[in-house]
Design a protein around this motif. Structure first.
Motif, mmCIF file in Angstrom:
data_model
loop_
_atom_site.group_PDB
_atom_site.id
_atom_site.type_symbol
_atom_site.label_atom_id
_atom_site.label_comp_id
_atom_site.label_asym_id
_atom_site.label_seq_id
_atom_site.Cartn_x
_atom_site.Cartn_y
_atom_site.Cartn_z
ATOM 1 N N GLY A 82 0.013 -1.660 5.689
ATOM 2 C CA GLY A 82 1.619 -1.302 5.369
ATOM 3 C C GLY A 82 2.462 -2.484 5.891
ATOM 4 O O GLY A 82 3.502 -2.604 5.265
ATOM 5 N N SER A 83 1.970 -3.042 6.838
ATOM 6 C CA SER A 83 2.868 -3.981 7.527
ATOM 7 C C SER A 83 3.079 -5.257 6.625
ATOM 8 O O SER A 83 4.006 -5.925 6.509
ATOM 9 N N CYS A 84 1.830 -5.577 5.683
ATOM 10 C CA CYS A 84 2.072 -6.717 4.653
ATOM 11 C C CYS A 84 2.250 -6.321 3.583
ATOM 12 O O CYS A 84 2.755 -7.015 2.466
ATOM 13 N N LYS A 109 1.671 2.516 -0.247
ATOM 14 C CA LYS A 109 2.536 3.735 -0.568
ATOM 15 C C LYS A 109 1.355 4.965 -1.325
ATOM 16 O O LYS A 109 1.186 5.819 -1.537
ATOM 17 N N THR A 110 0.488 3.847 -2.168
ATOM 18 C CA THR A 110 -0.313 4.706 -3.116
ATOM 19 C C THR A 110 -2.185 4.475 -2.318
ATOM 20 O O THR A 110 -2.966 5.279 -2.780
ATOM 21 N N TYR A 111 -2.231 3.878 -1.489
ATOM 22 C CA TYR A 111 -3.626 3.377 -0.998
ATOM 23 C C TYR A 111 -4.305 4.367 -0.519
ATOM 24 O O TYR A 111 -5.533 4.874 -0.998
ATOM 25 N N PHE A 112 -3.788 5.331 0.300
ATOM 26 C CA PHE A 112 -4.803 6.577 0.776
ATOM 27 C C PHE A 112 -4.954 7.757 -0.145
ATOM 28 O O PHE A 112 -5.767 8.199 -0.241
ATOM 29 N N VAL A 114 -14.222 5.013 12.647
ATOM 30 C CA VAL A 114 -13.693 4.724 11.162
ATOM 31 C C VAL A 114 -13.562 5.794 10.356
ATOM 32 O O VAL A 114 -12.743 5.942 9.638
ATOM 33 N N ALA A 115 -14.378 6.770 10.656
ATOM 34 C CA ALA A 115 -14.292 8.018 10.159
ATOM 35 C C ALA A 115 -12.983 9.079 10.508
ATOM 36 O O ALA A 115 -13.019 10.085 9.593
ATOM 37 N N GLY A 116 -12.456 8.919 11.282
ATOM 38 C CA GLY A 116 -11.130 9.696 11.641
ATOM 39 C C GLY A 116 -9.989 9.472 11.281
ATOM 40 O O GLY A 116 -9.689 8.392 10.785
ATOM 41 N N ASN A 117 -9.149 10.341 11.504
ATOM 42 C CA ASN A 117 -7.681 10.488 10.918
ATOM 43 C C ASN A 117 -6.731 9.412 11.730
ATOM 44 O O ASN A 117 -6.130 8.709 10.962
ATOM 45 N N GLN A 128 -3.833 4.214 11.675
ATOM 46 C CA GLN A 128 -3.724 2.906 12.064
ATOM 47 C C GLN A 128 -3.875 1.789 10.979
ATOM 48 O O GLN A 128 -3.188 1.163 10.918
ATOM 49 N N THR A 129 -4.809 2.089 10.201
ATOM 50 C CA THR A 129 -4.942 1.253 8.830
ATOM 51 C C THR A 129 -3.529 1.408 8.015
ATOM 52 O O THR A 129 -3.216 0.317 7.523
ATOM 53 N N MET A 130 -3.166 2.390 7.846
ATOM 54 C CA MET A 130 -1.962 2.485 7.076
ATOM 55 C C MET A 130 -0.806 1.603 7.574
ATOM 56 O O MET A 130 -0.013 1.054 6.842
#
Length: 186
Positions: free
Chosen positions: A148-150, A156-159, A134-137, A142-144
């Motif tokens: 982002g799929s939903c 766009k601004t989350y990260f 979870v600490a890696g890029n 993957q999270t984006m």
């Protein structure tokens, strides 16, 4: 027959991934049925859980039977399966203490968000067999993709916002500082 605790036992924690892999590796009997998830064993073997047990010998790393049960494995779309959507949080919480309680308080929980839309479960965001740290890029990427799929506009601004918080905001931080989306308090 050797006890599952014996070093040479094929069902020991250290050896069970290879035992399952005999059928679940690409080209194996079970893998031929798994058309929607090709390379399942190969993904697992390079995941956080797989590397933990296969490469490092960490007995606490998740092995196949931790999620799929020892006997009576069922397809993920079988409501009695330990990996059926509504059972995922409980299955993951066997090792990840507190996760189910945190999930139940979060915006993705059906206890909090009343909707007819499909809400995500652990394996939607963390994937099932190719789990990355979870600490890696790679986790952030993957999270984006998953969020982002939903949540196209929010993504766009989350990260950008998380990076300003240093990924450590204690009000929203879960294990290892990873944010947990929680429902707004009234």
């Amino acid at each position: 027959m050797l006890s599952k605790k014996a070093d040479g036992s094929p069902i020991s924690r250290l050896n069970s991934p290879q035992l399952c892999g005999k059928c679940h590796k690409l080209g194996g009997v079970a893998a031929l049925r798994e058309k929607n998830n090709p390379g399942m064993w190969e993904k697992y073997s390079v995941s956080v859980h797989g590397k933990g047990v296969i490469k490092s010998g960490l007995m606490v790393s998740a092995v196949c039977v931790d999620c799929h049960s020892t006997h009576g494995e069922r397809a993920k779309n079988d409501t009695a399966s330990t990996v059926y959507r509504t059972h995922i949080a409980a299955t993951c919480s066997k090792c990840h203490e507190g996760i189910e309680k945190a999930f139940e308080k979060g915006v993705h929980s059906p206890l909090v968000t009343k909707t007819d839309k499909k809400l995500p479960v652990c394996s939607d965001c963390h994937r099932s067999h190719d789990i990355v740290p979870v600490a890696g890029n790679e986790f952030r990427r993957q999270t984006m993709e998953e969020c982002g799929s939903c949540h196209k506009e929010v993504a766009k601004t989350y990260f950008r916002n998380l990076s300003r918080q240093g990924f450590k905001d204690s009000a929203t931080a879960g294990p290892r500082g990873v944010p947990i989306a929680t429902a707004p308090t009234k």
